[in-house]
Write a protein that holds these residues in place. Structure first.
Motif: not given
Length: 98
Positions: A60, A63-64, A86, A89-90, A93
């Motif tokens: 998972t 993929r980030q 999280c 990851i945010t 992104l």
């Protein structure tokens, strides 16, 4: 129902962000299947569950855009929670979108 499915069947031709197959998901599982076959499975349920959890996290997070090592460090750090992962990851992104 069938009309809605038919309209979305070739959506990948118009939107290039949609892959035409689910090969990426199957490829992510392939490593686990080979590992299970080579090792003749697991001797206990906790080994099986641990392996599945680690592979799920690693796949998972890869993929980030994170490495497997980074994802395991974040997941196993008792001072950090899944929430911090999280957030990382945010933020990654958001940086890539600008």
């Amino acid at each position: 129902m069938a009309i809605e499915l038919r309209e979305n069947l070739f959506l990948f031709l118009d939107d290039h962000t949609i892959p035409p197959t689910n090969n990426s998901s199957e490829q992510a599982l392939r490593w686990s299947v080979i590992f299970r076959k080579v090792t003749n499975g697991f001797r206990s349920d906790w080994e099986r569950d641990l392996f599945a959890a680690v592979r799920s996290i690693v796949n998972t997070v890869k993929r980030q855009g994170f490495s497997a090592f980074e994802s395991i460090l974040i997941a196993l750090n008792p001072l950090d929670s899944l929430f911090s992962m999280c957030c990382a990851i945010t933020s990654k992104l958001c940086q890539s979108n600008f």
